[in-house]
Design a protein around this motif. Structure first.
Motif, PDB file in Angstrom:
ATOM      1  N   PRO A 191      46.596  33.544 152.408  1.00 56.51           N
ATOM      2  CA  PRO A 191      47.087  34.444 151.356  1.00 56.51           C
ATOM      3  C   PRO A 191      47.954  35.585 151.869  1.00 56.51           C
ATOM      4  O   PRO A 191      48.994  35.896 151.286  1.00 56.51           O
ATOM      5  N   SER A 192      47.549  36.219 152.973  1.00 53.17           N
ATOM      6  CA  SER A 192      48.347  37.340 153.479  1.00 53.17           C
ATOM      7  C   SER A 192      49.706  36.872 153.975  1.00 53.17           C
ATOM      8  O   SER A 192      50.718  37.567 153.815  1.00 53.17           O
ATOM      9  N   LYS A 194      51.337  34.275 152.808  1.00 53.15           N
ATOM     10  CA  LYS A 194      52.111  33.967 151.596  1.00 53.15           C
ATOM     11  C   LYS A 194      52.799  35.221 151.066  1.00 53.15           C
ATOM     12  O   LYS A 194      53.987  35.199 150.727  1.00 53.15           O
ATOM     13  N   GLN A 195      52.047  36.308 150.986  1.00 50.21           N
ATOM     14  CA  GLN A 195      52.617  37.554 150.471  1.00 50.21           C
ATOM     15  C   GLN A 195      53.766  38.040 151.341  1.00 50.21           C
ATOM     16  O   GLN A 195      54.815  38.465 150.844  1.00 50.21           O
ATOM     17  N   CYS A 196      53.565  37.980 152.647  1.00 53.17           N
ATOM     18  CA  CYS A 196      54.593  38.457 153.573  1.00 53.17           C
ATOM     19  C   CYS A 196      55.869  37.644 153.445  1.00 53.17           C
ATOM     20  O   CYS A 196      56.980  38.185 153.434  1.00 53.17           O
ATOM     21  N   PHE A 199      57.692  38.236 149.935  1.00 58.46           N
ATOM     22  CA  PHE A 199      58.306  39.560 149.855  1.00 58.46           C
ATOM     23  C   PHE A 199      59.734  39.559 150.399  1.00 58.46           C
ATOM     24  O   PHE A 199      60.568  40.373 149.983  1.00 58.46           O
ATOM     25  N   TRP A 218      55.623  45.021 155.566  1.00 59.99           N
ATOM     26  CA  TRP A 218      54.392  44.311 155.210  1.00 59.99           C
ATOM     27  C   TRP A 218      53.187  45.247 155.314  1.00 59.99           C
ATOM     28  O   TRP A 218      52.316  45.255 154.445  1.00 59.99           O
ATOM     29  N   ASN A 221      53.055  47.827 152.424  1.00 56.81           N
ATOM     30  CA  ASN A 221      52.678  47.288 151.116  1.00 56.81           C
ATOM     31  C   ASN A 221      51.281  46.678 151.099  1.00 56.81           C
ATOM     32  O   ASN A 221      50.872  46.115 150.080  1.00 56.81           O
ATOM     33  N   PHE A 223      50.095  44.084 152.691  1.00 56.65           N
ATOM     34  CA  PHE A 223      50.029  42.622 152.727  1.00 56.65           C
ATOM     35  C   PHE A 223      49.213  42.115 153.917  1.00 56.65           C
ATOM     36  O   PHE A 223      48.804  40.959 153.934  1.00 56.65           O
ATOM     37  N   MET A 276      57.849  34.704 143.862  1.00 60.36           N
ATOM     38  CA  MET A 276      57.664  36.091 143.415  1.00 60.36           C
ATOM     39  C   MET A 276      57.809  36.222 141.902  1.00 60.36           C
ATOM     40  O   MET A 276      57.242  37.134 141.301  1.00 60.36           O
ATOM     41  N   GLU A 279      58.763  39.740 140.653  1.00 58.90           N
ATOM     42  CA  GLU A 279      58.168  40.945 141.234  1.00 58.90           C
ATOM     43  C   GLU A 279      59.147  41.666 142.152  1.00 58.90           C
ATOM     44  O   GLU A 279      59.086  42.879 142.312  1.00 58.90           O
TER      45      GLU A 279
END
Length: 696
Positions: A191-192, A194-196, A199, A218, A221, A223, A276, A279
């Motif tokens: 998950p982390s 994916k966010q990075c 973004f 990162w 925010n 992440f 995203m 977002e």
């Protein structure tokens, strides 16, 4: 040349010239640029590849095509594009439509990536499933690369079957066959991670992303998470390298000094935007579309439009403003922004006329990332130090910055402070040694007052990358120098040690007075053996310390000595196995480059590629030495040097201010392809047989 969506005929022409010459022309007018291009390519045979063209502006392309027609017979221009209309308009020969990879080639590519570390037994067990996975990629190389990198970490049949049977293949993909494959690879990220990755859609396509910038954003925010065994920065670097390994980041470049950049393929960027789902919002070229209320991260590039006073802009987490040119006063817009944005984590401001920050910046209590690099600001508001969550403060290239806030030491969360290129800065805030989390500083200016001395570096053992320590003449004894603990800074890769010539007994005239304190101080400033680049400037000692003479920095790649007037003997640089670049400036005490410098080794200077010898007034002799890899040699203002030894590998030679005898020795360099002679004002003609051994 990568053309991509952001097309400008001026920028493209300038980039072509820069690619062929190595320097960027300072020209804005298109007609002048085109004439310069014709001058440089006229009569020469060249191959130019214009990659990923989207623009079909016939007039502009006609101008460029006419300019390129000056090349010799056999010159060619290859254009790649995804748009048929562009191919039809630009083509002068039948268009070649690129087919997808064959099944055989698709499998070969996948096999190289997925089975790199597996046994023959494992390959036999997984091959049938792998073939089915490859078939789903439709011959698209990028999809195959992404899935091949993904499957490398999966070892069991059940894991491979899970990928093969995933329902994500059936998701709507807006006509693209690649999104399902890339989405599947994305779904297997933590998950982390994916966010990075997602973004990164906040940057424009083809944007050169810096690893350090990504990790800092990162972190800001939230992440990145860690379990206490590893800190946020290290976890961020792990995520970056994982995304590189999974082929999400490409065109990775590493300068060897900790500065790593990369790009995202356009289709990978499309995937990030798709994930995203609004977002991240990117503003380019004065685009003015309604901004969805769910936007959390907004960036604006090369535009005059950004309205922080908009009611929809109250819940932003990231604002990146790059190359903006505002009609209203910048301070007015920023003041509104700082007043309204209660949840902002990251703020990057690259605005043409930014010369001050409003006091209201202290309202951004959650701010963790602040970048005003390249601006004209002279001071940061003192309330900046109330931003206790700030992790990154980027002031690089703020040439008019005269001081940092005096209470900077209270900003205990700071991980990165970048003040490289802040040439107006003359002292550091007191107590910088209290910022024990610092990994980047760039410059440390040694002061005489308590709290500004070199001992402040003692606890900053996490410093990484580049560090320049200036005004070392303010260090009064070796004990203070030792307290800097440079030998404990294992992540420091580039180090500059500089004395202020004007404030010392030294002078630019070369008539310096030997300084024993300099030797004692430099002896105690021994860096860690991991160092790759070392520069020493203005050193006044009679000799170099033992750690230099005994070469206790075995990993050096670049070495530069400047204004060390009193030293008569150079270290044995020839023993350094990885040294590629050696620069010697104004070393007036040195009379001979002899076997000691060569290292008394059977294979001296095994890796040296570039050698600069500049303004060494007493240099008389240069003994013969083998330089197997030396390609570029620059000899300047050495009036007593009579001869350059035979160096068969040299391709580029620059002699500045040489005498007749020195120029005559050029005949020994039979492989040079570029020769530059300048400032030989007393010479009326070239020596006889000057180039007698050279083939035209």
């Amino acid at each position: 040349m990568c053309v991509s969506v952001d097309f400008s005929i001026q920028k493209l022409t300038s980039a072509i010239i820069e690619s062929s010459l190595g320097t960027c022309p300072d020209i804005q007018q298109l007609d002048t640029l085109l004439r310069r291009l014709q001058e440089k390519l006229g009569g020469k045979k060249f191959l130019l590849i214009l990659d990923d063209v989207w623009e079909d502006d016939h007039d502009n392309w006609s101008k460029l095509k006419d300019a390129l027609s000056c090349g010799a017979k056999g010159s060619a221009v290859i254009v790649t594009t995804r748009l048929g209309i562009v191919a039809d308009k630009m083509a002068t020969t039948p268009v070649q439509h690129m087919a997808t990879l064959s099944d055989e080639d698709s499998w070969l590519l996948f096999e190289q990536l997925a089975f790199r570390m597996t046994t023959a037994e494992e390959r036999g067990r997984l091959k049938e499933i792998g073939v089915a996975i490859v078939n789903k990629c439709g011959g698209v190389p990028l999809a195959i690369r992404a899935l091949g990198s993904l499957m490398r970490s999966k070892k069991t049949v059940s894991e491979w079957l899970s990928v093969k049977e995933s329902e994500i293949w059936d998701l709507p993909n807006e006509g693209s066959r690649i999104l399902p494959a890339l989405s599947l690879s994305y779904m297997n990220l933590k998950p982390s991670v994916k966010q990075c990755f997602a973004f990164c859609s906040i940057f424009p396509k083809d944007y050169v992303m810096e690893k350090e910038l990504l990790v800092a954003l990162w972190m800001a925010n939230g992440f990145i998470s860690c379990n206490g065994k590893i800190d946020l920065h290290d976890r961020g670097e792990e995520i970056f390298h994982e995304l590189v390994g999974r082929s999400f980041f490409q065109e990775v470049e590493d300068d060897g000094l900790g500065n790593i950049t990369c790009k995202m393929h356009d289709l990978i960027h499309d995937l990030a935007q798709y994930i995203m789902n609004g977002e991240c919002y990117l503003i380019e070229d004065d685009t003015r579309l309604p901004i969805p209320k769910k936007v959390r991260h907004v960036s604006a590039y090369n535009t005059s439009w950004f309205a922080p006073e908009d009611k929809d802009f109250k819940s932003l987490h990231s604002i990146i403003l790059s190359n903006l040119f505002h009609s209203q006063p910048v301070s007015y817009n920023l003041d509104l922004c700082f007043t309204q944005q209660k949840y902002l984590r990251a703020l990057c401001i690259h605005i043409e006329n930014l010369n001050t920050l409003p006091q209201s910046i202290c309202n951004l209590k959650h701010l963790k990332f602040l970048d005003v690099s390249g601006s004209a600001i002279k001071k940061l508001p003192e309330p900046t130090t109330s931003l206790q969550n700030l992790q990154t403060l980027n002031l690089r290239g703020c040439t008019q910055l005269v001081q940092l806030p005096e209470d900077t030491k209270h900003m205990k969360s700071l991980v990165y402070i970048d003040i490289r290129g802040c040439y107006s800065l003359r002292f550091m805030p007191c107590g910088m040694g209290e910022l024990t989390c610092l990994r980047k500083l760039g410059i440390f200016i040694v002061g005489k007052e308590d709290g500004r001395g070199i001992e402040e570096l003692g606890r900053l053992n996490n410093l990484a990358g580049e560090l320049s320590i200036t005004y070392l003449d303010n260090v009064e004894n070796s004990t203070d120098a030792r307290s800097a603990n440079l030998n404990l800074k294992t992540a420091l890769l580039s180090l500059t040690l500089s004395w202020n010539l004007e404030g010392d007994n030294n002078s630019h005239s070369g008539q310096s007075i030997p300084n024993n304190v300099h030797l004692e101080v430099l002896d105690r400033l021994q860096p860690h053996p991991n160092l790759k680049k070392l520069r020493i400037d203005g050193y006044g000692g009679l000799k170099f310390p033992n750690w230099m003479m005994n070469l206790m920095l075995p990993n050096l790649v670049e070495m530069e000595l400047r204004d060390c007037y009193n030293c008569e003997q150079l270290p044995p640089f020839g023993k350094l196995q990885f040294l590629k670049d050696l620069q010697l400036y104004r070393m007036d005490g040195v009379k001979c480059i002899d076997s000691h410098v060569n290292g008394d080794a059977q294979n001296p200077f095994p890796s040296l590629e570039t050698l600069t010898i500049y303004s060494m007034k007493r240099l008389e002799q240069w003994d013969a030495c083998s330089f197997p890899c030396l390609r570029q040699l620059h000899v300047s203002s050495c009036p007593l040097l009579a001869e350059i030894p035979i160096i068969p590998s040299v391709k580029t030679l620059h002699i500045d201010g040489g005498n007749v005898s020195l120029l005559t020795s050029v005949r020994n360099l039979t492989s040079i392809t570029s020769l530059n002679i300048s400032k030989s004002s007393n010479m009326m003609e070239l020596p006889d047989g000057f180039l007698q051994n050279h083939t035209p």
